[in-house]
Design an enzyme around this catalytic site. Sequence first.
Site, mmCIF file in Angstrom:
data_model
loop_
_atom_site.group_PDB
_atom_site.id
_atom_site.type_symbol
_atom_site.label_atom_id
_atom_site.label_comp_id
_atom_site.label_asym_id
_atom_site.label_seq_id
_atom_site.Cartn_x
_atom_site.Cartn_y
_atom_site.Cartn_z
ATOM 1 N N SER A 405 0.692 -1.235 -0.048
ATOM 2 C CA SER A 405 0.158 -0.020 -0.173
ATOM 3 C C SER A 405 0.981 1.246 -0.115
ATOM 4 O O SER A 405 0.334 2.237 -0.027
ATOM 5 C CB SER A 405 -0.917 -0.042 1.241
ATOM 6 N N GLU A 438 -6.092 0.223 -7.008
ATOM 7 C CA GLU A 438 -4.944 1.052 -7.755
ATOM 8 C C GLU A 438 -3.964 0.197 -8.302
ATOM 9 O O GLU A 438 -3.223 -0.794 -7.914
ATOM 10 C CB GLU A 438 -4.286 1.610 -6.555
ATOM 11 N N ASN A 476 -3.624 6.547 -0.126
ATOM 12 C CA ASN A 476 -3.112 6.335 1.067
ATOM 13 C C ASN A 476 -2.173 7.698 1.249
ATOM 14 O O ASN A 476 -2.165 8.201 2.616
ATOM 15 C CB ASN A 476 -2.478 5.375 1.528
#
Length: 696
Positions: A405, A438, A476
Amino acid sequence: MSEAIEYERVGDIAVLKANNPPVNALGMDVRAGLIAGVERAEAEGARAILIYGGGRTYFAGADIREFGKPPTKPYLPDVCNRIEASPLLVVSAMHGTALGGGLEIAVSTHYRIAVPSARMGLPEVHLGLIPGATGTQRLPRLVGVEKSLDIMTTGRQINAQQALELGVIDGIAEGEPRDIGLTYAQELLDAGAPRRAVSEMPAPAPIDFDAAYDATLARSRGQISPAYCVRAVKAACDLPFAEGVAAERALFRELMETDQRQGMIHAFFSERAVSKLPELEGVAPRDVNAIGVIGGGTMGSGIATACLLSGLNVVLLEMTPEAAEAARGRIEGNLGGAVKRGKLSQDKYDAITGKALTLSTEYAALSDVDLVIEAVFEEMGVKKQVFTQLDAVCKRGAVLASNTSYLDIDEIAACTSRRGDVIGLHFFSPAHVMKLLEVVVADATAPDVVATGFALGKKLGKVSVRAGVCDGFIGNRILKTYRTCADHLVLDGASPYQIDKAMTGFGFAMGPFAVADLAGLDIGWATRKRLAPTRDPRERVPTYPDKLCEHGNFGQKTGKGYYDYAGGKRGGVPNPQVMELIEAERAELGIAPREFSDEDIVRRYMASMVNEAAKVVGEGIARRPLDVDMTLLFGYGFPRYNGGPLKWADMQGLPALLDDICGYAEEDAYFWQPAPLLEQLVAEGRSFDDLNKEAA
Ligand code: 3H9
């Protein structure tokens, strides 16, 4: 006669076929063509008119691209009324999706027949609107107030069988729409069936509309159009048909002027534009049938579940047989949930768990998969070990993906001999439920590997967004910034609970502190520790959340975090320790707490989100503003009716937002550094949407 409606004469029946691909949207030409067709049929002495759609569907609704522009005649409600007013027998034959204005046309014809696979609905609320072409007046007369309100306020689709049971259609028949329509129209003529006008049916029986209005408003979390449906349907009960139509029109026009309508229509088109990238034009994806997943924790099991549900074979790799069994348990639990919700049949469940899923503890088991996704511990050293192994065992041409991430995909790729095959595929937990993916493109990622990432996303039913490499990618990275803004607000005087309330008031499903409790406070704690050595001394980072963690309070999973979940309360109640810790920290730092209104909180929180989002676009991490908007919408609970942070920013006005940011920078110049792209757009008098249009 317009080409959008083709005219044909079959005996006594005039046939009007819509020819406006891909979905026969009711644009100006189609509307004009329908009126011309009805007039010609009447002038030629036909006895009946059949209306159906060429290609894949009956009319899927008004042409959404016309919304926001000055309306052009003939207006759709007038078209509906003209069709119904015809002295000829008018029949619809429906297939595909009869939605919005499409269903409104259908219920203006005198009889309706559909193929078994046809679906119908009034989804205007999803565009921030109400049905505006007499649907709120005709459907309640046909099926009653409660059922029509259910259809309108949820925007859900019903199938042909349900439509038949409700009385929306009169029959179902297998075959081509033209054929079933002609047969049905001829039968009606032969039987001497009367012309049947829904508008002439008695007004529907009223319900307690005040209660329905309040309940609908409460359910829609700040979105206003569902409650407007209630007002329009009330008019159907209270007023003669023509006046009801006028009332519906007034409500429709009012909604057309709202930011919510703009936000939702932006979301509709962006959701479709997001996976259309010029760089992928003409690039064929690689074939993907078998997927490898490394790591069977919550994330890995969720990814495996998503792949299995989409018909892919999965080999899941774990470190030990026990861990592999635990992963099997998680996947079976996820799939069992899908069976319970009616999304998966028991037969399919048996087939998937019996054959499509393989568990292994040996890397060699991945030698034949087409694409492998690693979902192991977020630590660069661990990832590098995994990719070195993959490089050794995977077949040539296999796509090697990391679900990291935030880690640097370029660095991960560099430890393989095939950097072009390496990509980031960042799923959101639970991966079989959350819609966002993503697709993180590293420096050396080959175009057909990017295309494969998007093709996989499509197969899994995800909204895939292209992202470049940076800490946190699109989502994020922006989250970290608005979370920091929330932390600063707390240090300066707001409470986590006031912030959560203000942001749910804005339309988020949950506020940032409730989200942190759900995700686990240990995640943020680990990130703070990771970033501490390289942290700029000007950065303001509160320490009270660390203290919460030091006491083992990691949020929902431990029963306590910002909220206390004792007693099984789902939302929890404020944990009294939190304010004590905050007050102690403020005292230690010598901060005199000040008052923030909910509006101040929203303004700052959103300004921080928009500013970071503008940096993400300016640096090319996101190609277009709409990519950011869709990331926040599908991965972070951003309210759809606000369109996404950058659409919201456009609607607020960029100069005012930049002024706010510059004002906040007087207090904390380090955190509030205006994004160069935002400054540039303000200087040039342009908007984020202008950038979307330029990229189209
Ligand atoms: C309305 O009717 C208001 C009235 O009550 C009152 C008026 C006065 N218009 O989704 P897809 C495009 S409001 C223009 O990928 P699928 C879409 O953008 C309307 N364009 O296909 C895409 O273009 P592109 C109520 C439209 O098979 C292409 O068609 N109706 C429209 O996955 C293919 O679409 C709705 O809200 C439109 N109405 O799904 C229905 N619809 O290829 C909205 C689609 O350039 N539409 N396009 O990206 C849908 O739900 C789905 O498109 C549908 C097909 C289920 C029809």
